[in-house]
Design a protein around this motif. Structure first.
Motif, PDB file in Angstrom:
ATOM      1  N   GLY A  54       0.976  -1.234  -0.031  1.00  0.00           N
ATOM      2  CA  GLY A  54      -0.033   0.294   0.021  1.00  0.00           C
ATOM      3  C   GLY A  54       0.677   1.178   0.045  1.00  0.00           C
ATOM      4  O   GLY A  54       2.058   1.409  -0.024  1.00  0.00           O
ATOM      5  N   SER A  55       0.208   2.332  -0.023  1.00  0.00           N
ATOM      6  CA  SER A  55       0.867   3.788   0.033  1.00  0.00           C
ATOM      7  C   SER A  55       0.343   4.368   1.157  1.00  0.00           C
ATOM      8  O   SER A  55      -0.505   4.301   1.874  1.00  0.00           O
ATOM      9  CB  SER A  55       0.651   4.350  -1.094  1.00  0.00           C
ATOM     10  N   GLN A  56       1.413   5.448   1.689  1.00  0.00           N
ATOM     11  CA  GLN A  56       1.002   6.413   2.906  1.00  0.00           C
ATOM     12  C   GLN A  56       0.896   5.699   4.093  1.00  0.00           C
ATOM     13  O   GLN A  56      -0.051   5.869   5.100  1.00  0.00           O
ATOM     14  CB  GLN A  56       0.014   7.294   2.650  1.00  0.00           C
ATOM     15  N   ILE A  57       1.869   4.679   4.366  1.00  0.00           N
ATOM     16  CA  ILE A  57       1.884   3.838   5.563  1.00  0.00           C
ATOM     17  C   ILE A  57       2.478   4.395   6.730  1.00  0.00           C
ATOM     18  O   ILE A  57       3.866   4.563   6.255  1.00  0.00           O
ATOM     19  CB  ILE A  57       2.108   2.502   5.241  1.00  0.00           C
ATOM     20  N   THR A  58       2.221   4.672   7.781  1.00  0.00           N
ATOM     21  CA  THR A  58       2.564   5.545   8.885  1.00  0.00           C
ATOM     22  C   THR A  58       3.440   4.663  10.091  1.00  0.00           C
ATOM     23  O   THR A  58       3.914   5.340  10.735  1.00  0.00           O
ATOM     24  CB  THR A  58       1.790   6.751   9.331  1.00  0.00           C
ATOM     25  N   GLU A  59       3.110   3.343  10.003  1.00  0.00           N
ATOM     26  CA  GLU A  59       3.730   2.500  11.009  1.00  0.00           C
ATOM     27  C   GLU A  59       4.355   1.404  10.485  1.00  0.00           C
ATOM     28  O   GLU A  59       4.053   0.878   9.385  1.00  0.00           O
ATOM     29  CB  GLU A  59       2.566   2.254  11.936  1.00  0.00           C
ATOM     30  N   SER A  60       5.227   0.631  11.133  1.00  0.00           N
ATOM     31  CA  SER A  60       5.856  -0.591  10.684  1.00  0.00           C
ATOM     32  C   SER A  60       5.195  -1.867  10.755  1.00  0.00           C
ATOM     33  O   SER A  60       5.511  -2.792  10.011  1.00  0.00           O
ATOM     34  CB  SER A  60       7.306  -0.640  11.666  1.00  0.00           C
ATOM     35  N   ALA A  61       4.311  -1.969  11.694  1.00  0.00           N
ATOM     36  CA  ALA A  61       3.707  -3.240  11.821  1.00  0.00           C
ATOM     37  C   ALA A  61       2.982  -4.039  10.427  1.00  0.00           C
ATOM     38  O   ALA A  61       3.316  -5.127  10.439  1.00  0.00           O
ATOM     39  CB  ALA A  61       2.390  -3.112  12.922  1.00  0.00           C
ATOM     40  N   PRO A  62       2.481  -3.086   9.731  1.00  0.00           N
ATOM     41  CA  PRO A  62       2.182  -3.937   8.388  1.00  0.00           C
ATOM     42  C   PRO A  62       3.464  -4.384   7.589  1.00  0.00           C
ATOM     43  O   PRO A  62       3.165  -5.655   7.156  1.00  0.00           O
ATOM     44  CB  PRO A  62       1.564  -2.930   7.698  1.00  0.00           C
ATOM     45  N   TYR A  63       4.337  -3.749   7.674  1.00  0.00           N
ATOM     46  CA  TYR A  63       5.351  -4.145   6.938  1.00  0.00           C
ATOM     47  C   TYR A  63       6.061  -5.395   7.675  1.00  0.00           C
ATOM     48  O   TYR A  63       6.688  -6.352   7.008  1.00  0.00           O
ATOM     49  CB  TYR A  63       6.627  -3.107   6.874  1.00  0.00           C
ATOM     50  N   VAL A  64       6.284  -5.234   8.996  1.00  0.00           N
ATOM     51  CA  VAL A  64       6.698  -6.687   9.730  1.00  0.00           C
ATOM     52  C   VAL A  64       5.936  -7.672   9.544  1.00  0.00           C
ATOM     53  O   VAL A  64       6.247  -8.780   8.991  1.00  0.00           O
ATOM     54  CB  VAL A  64       6.746  -6.095  11.260  1.00  0.00           C
ATOM     55  N   ALA A  65       4.361  -7.751   9.479  1.00  0.00           N
ATOM     56  CA  ALA A  65       3.572  -8.748   9.210  1.00  0.00           C
ATOM     57  C   ALA A  65       3.990  -9.385   7.781  1.00  0.00           C
ATOM     58  O   ALA A  65       4.129 -10.456   7.699  1.00  0.00           O
ATOM     59  CB  ALA A  65       2.128  -8.266   9.124  1.00  0.00           C
ATOM     60  N   ALA A  66       4.275  -8.293   6.570  1.00  0.00           N
ATOM     61  CA  ALA A  66       4.344  -8.986   5.339  1.00  0.00           C
ATOM     62  C   ALA A  66       5.613  -9.602   5.043  1.00  0.00           C
ATOM     63  O   ALA A  66       5.874 -10.675   4.710  1.00  0.00           O
ATOM     64  CB  ALA A  66       4.298  -7.830   4.541  1.00  0.00           C
TER      65      ALA A  66
END
Length: 276
Positions: A54-66
């Motif tokens: 996605g875009s304009q993601i302001t926290e790291s949790a989604p990246y950590v999950a992916a």
């Protein structure tokens, strides 16, 4: 090969790209089947995997999950003899448009680097907005002020064709006078900042408290460096604006303003309309 990791990125629904309900990427099961049959595809080399959640993601949790899901998937592939060279973890790092509190590059790195160590792959990152978003502004001139019984409008010469993010995503962009007029600097009023295009979606701000401005004054729409000119159009037969590079006290026009002639240069009249 782009993988859809099915992760909620916590951003606007129009720029969510890593959920299983989105049109992007291949699910893990299908990707595994394709990679296992790659030997039969003599003219195809699959050198790496790619995600973009996605875009304009302001926290790291989604990246950590992916990335956690991707690391597990890559380890399973290796057990099956599938070797890769690259892992592209995409982009989408958010910036400050208004009141956001996005992660810093350092904080992001501290979260994801431990997940990437041991994969022994070349890592690719796409931080476009993060680099250029707040390096660009849209400068626009106040054409006139219009007051109605319900609203006060600041009508400017830029429009949604120049910066569509507010109309498309209801996105917030800070707006500042380039040079506040003397004597009214502290006076603020609630206004809608709108363009001259013939629809009500043509706006940059609604119900925004701004310093009082006058006709002929220039405003700066901040945070226009990303998805500004790249999403601009000729809607309403409007030539696209010029782009000016500014470094300290030097400037250079790096893209000139389009002309009216250029708007129609690729158009042709059908011969049967001319009676030929």
């Amino acid at each position: 090969m782009r993988i859809n990791p099915d992760v909620e990125p916590k951003t606007h629904k129009f720029i969510t790209t890593g959920k299983i309900t989105n049109k992007f990427g291949i699910d893990f099961k299908s990707a595994s089947q394709i990679l296992l049959m790659r030997r039969a595809l003599s003219n195809v080399k699959i050198a790496g995997l790619h995600i973009h959640i996605g875009s304009q993601i302001t926290e790291s949790a989604p990246y950590v999950a992916a990335i956690t899901k991707m690391a597990q998937f890559i380890k399973k592939l290796r057990k099956k003899g599938i070797k890769l060279e690259y892992l592209n973890i995409g982009g989408g790092l958010g910036i400050i448009y208004g009141r956001e509190n996005p992660q810093t590059a350092e904080a992001f790195a501290k979260k994801i680097l431990p997940l990437l160590k041991g994969l022994n792959l070349k890592i690719i990152l796409e931080p476009g907005r993060f680099i250029i978003g707040n390096a660009g502004i849209l400068v626009t001139k106040v054409l006139y002020i219009k007051s109605t019984p319900k609203k006060k409008f600041v009508i400017v010469d830029a429009g949604m064709n120049d910066l569509i993010r507010p109309a498309l995503y209801d996105a917030y962009h800070n707006i500042l006078p380039l040079r506040p007029p003397a004597g009214v600097r502290r006076i603020q009023e609630k206004v809608d900042v709108v363009g001259p295009i013939c629809e009500s979606g043509d706006f940059f701000a609604k119900e925004r408290r701004l310093p009082k401005v006058k006709e002929g004054q220039y405003l700066a729409v901040m945070g226009a460096g990303a998805y500004g000119f790249s999403m601009s159009s000729n809607y309403n037969s409007r030539p696209r604006a010029e782009e000016v590079l500014v470094i300290k006290d030097k400037y250079f026009v790096i893209r000139r303003r389009e002309s009216r002639e250029e708007l129609v240069r690729n158009e042709k009249i059908a011969p049967f309309l001319l009676g030929i």
